[in-house]
Design a protein around this motif. Structure first.
Motif, PDB file in Angstrom:
ATOM      1  N   SER A  66       0.814  -1.219   0.000  1.00 60.49           N
ATOM      2  CA  SER A  66       0.000   0.000   0.000  1.00 60.49           C
ATOM      3  C   SER A  66       0.846   1.267   0.000  1.00 60.49           C
ATOM      4  CB  SER A  66      -0.923   0.017   1.222  1.00 60.49           C
ATOM      5  OG  SER A  66      -1.763  -1.103   1.232  1.00 60.49           O
ATOM      6  N   GLY A  67       1.834   1.332   0.889  1.00 51.61           N
ATOM      7  CA  GLY A  67       2.633   2.541   0.997  1.00 51.61           C
ATOM      8  C   GLY A  67       3.406   2.831  -0.271  1.00 51.61           C
ATOM      9  N   ALA A  68       3.978   1.786  -0.875  1.00 56.37           N
ATOM     10  CA  ALA A  68       4.727   1.965  -2.112  1.00 56.37           C
ATOM     11  C   ALA A  68       3.809   2.407  -3.245  1.00 56.37           C
ATOM     12  CB  ALA A  68       5.445   0.669  -2.490  1.00 56.37           C
ATOM     13  N   ILE A  69       2.607   1.847  -3.282  1.00 57.44           N
ATOM     14  CA  ILE A  69       1.642   2.211  -4.329  1.00 57.44           C
ATOM     15  C   ILE A  69       1.214   3.661  -4.171  1.00 57.44           C
ATOM     16  CG2 ILE A  69      -0.695   1.780  -5.179  1.00 57.44           C
ATOM     17  CD1 ILE A  69      -0.211  -1.200  -4.458  1.00 57.44           C
ATOM     18  N   ILE A  70       0.911   4.068  -2.941  1.00 54.75           N
ATOM     19  CA  ILE A  70       0.501   5.450  -2.689  1.00 54.75           C
ATOM     20  C   ILE A  70       1.623   6.405  -3.074  1.00 54.75           C
ATOM     21  CG2 ILE A  70      -0.021   7.115  -0.842  1.00 54.75           C
ATOM     22  CD1 ILE A  70      -1.663   4.865   0.494  1.00 54.75           C
ATOM     23  N   PHE A 169      -5.080  17.597   3.602  1.00 47.39           N
ATOM     24  CA  PHE A 169      -5.310  16.172   3.398  1.00 47.39           C
ATOM     25  C   PHE A 169      -4.251  15.618   2.445  1.00 47.39           C
ATOM     26  CE2 PHE A 169      -7.277  12.841   0.766  1.00 47.39           C
ATOM     27  CZ  PHE A 169      -7.667  11.947   1.748  1.00 47.39           C
ATOM     28  N   THR A 170      -3.636  14.478   2.808  1.00 47.36           N
ATOM     29  CA  THR A 170      -2.569  13.892   1.993  1.00 47.36           C
ATOM     30  C   THR A 170      -2.735  12.380   1.880  1.00 47.36           C
ATOM     31  OG1 THR A 170      -1.044  13.399   3.824  1.00 47.36           O
ATOM     32  CG2 THR A 170      -0.954  15.640   2.885  1.00 47.36           C
ATOM     33  N   GLY A 171      -1.828  11.786   1.109  1.00 45.54           N
ATOM     34  CA  GLY A 171      -1.798  10.338   0.992  1.00 45.54           C
ATOM     35  C   GLY A 171      -1.561   9.635   2.314  1.00 45.54           C
ATOM     36  N   ALA A 172      -0.941  10.313   3.272  1.00 45.47           N
ATOM     37  CA  ALA A 172      -0.741   9.707   4.593  1.00 45.47           C
ATOM     38  C   ALA A 172      -2.068   9.428   5.275  1.00 45.47           C
ATOM     39  CB  ALA A 172       0.116  10.623   5.463  1.00 45.47           C
ATOM     40  N   ASP A 173      -3.054  10.282   5.047  1.00 44.87           N
ATOM     41  CA  ASP A 173      -4.377  10.047   5.631  1.00 44.87           C
ATOM     42  C   ASP A 173      -5.048   8.842   4.981  1.00 44.87           C
ATOM     43  OD1 ASP A 173      -4.690  12.401   7.497  1.00 44.87           O
ATOM     44  OD2 ASP A 173      -4.236  13.445   5.627  1.00 44.87           O
TER      45      ASP A 173
END
Length: 223
Positions: A66-70, A169-173
């Motif tokens: 997930s993190g790599a994809i985001i 709001f960011t991809g971290a959320d």
């Protein structure tokens, strides 16, 4: 065209959400969990050797985690959206949360799920009290205190800004959304932590989130 190899009731739901936030066209190939084991089907291994979701394909690229994809989708298609500028303190905070979600926060929630299943799994009647006793002790002495510690930490961090990486709001959320939803579903998150509950309301109210749920289908963390 980006293709999301989407497993029902899984972390791949947040990849659909990110794609909706970015307004990118994509297609979905759906996979269903085994109703007995709840594991992904073997057919996912034809896409990625680990046979897990999420996985995306984009041209010749196949990417899991997930993190790599985001990170990839925002870097390639974000055009400055969904992540703070590189080299800033906000970007470092963003990167921290992107890794914290799966690196630290999900571990005790996953253990909680496993030990809950142990307590309800079929087994000989004379073993069941022993298994339940061991499971209860592990949960009360280790797992549940760890979950509470993480929830207290997250609640405190949301006291500093509206979103986890700051006031935008960011991809971290998106990455942390699964953690907070799982905590509400099985980790004891409730109104005693109002900032986290308000965060859930904010993300669930986003039009892109709603569109992703509509396209993704069953997502039992919301039931």
């Amino acid at each position: 065209m980006i293709t999301v190899h989407h497993l029902n009731n899984s972390r791949s739901q947040r990849v659909l959400w990110l794609l909706e936030e970015l307004g990118l066209p994509y297609e979905i190939i759906r996979y269903e969990r085994d109703p007995k084991t709840m594991l992904a089907p073997a057919s996912l291994r034809a896409v990625h050797p680990l046979g897990k979701s999420p996985v995306i394909t984009d041209g010749d690229l196949t990417l899991a985690e997930s993190g790599a994809i985001i990170d990839y989708l925002i870097d390639r298609y974000g055009a400055g959206r969904m992540a703070p500028p590189a080299g800033t303190p906000a970007r470092l905070r963003y990167t921290y949360w992107l890794h914290y979600a799966e690196g630290s926060a999900m571990s005790p929630l996953l253990l909680q799920l496993v030990f809950n299943k142990i307590e309800t799994a079929p087994m000989p009647y004379f073993i069941k009290p022993i298994a339940k006793g061991i499971s209860s002790k592990v949960k009360s002495s280790f797992i549940e205190p760890q979950i509470r510690q993480h929830l207290d930490y997250l609640e405190g961090e949301l006291g500093k800004s509206e979103w986890f990486a700051g006031n935008e709001f960011t991809g971290a959320d998106i990455q942390l959304s699964f953690v907070v939803e799982a905590a509400e579903a099985r980790g004891g998150l409730d109104t005693s932590r109002p900032k986290l509950m308000a965060y859930l309301k904010r993300i669930h109210a986003r039009p892109a989130y709603k569109r992703a749920i509509k396209r993704g289908g069953e997502y039992s963390l919301l039931s």
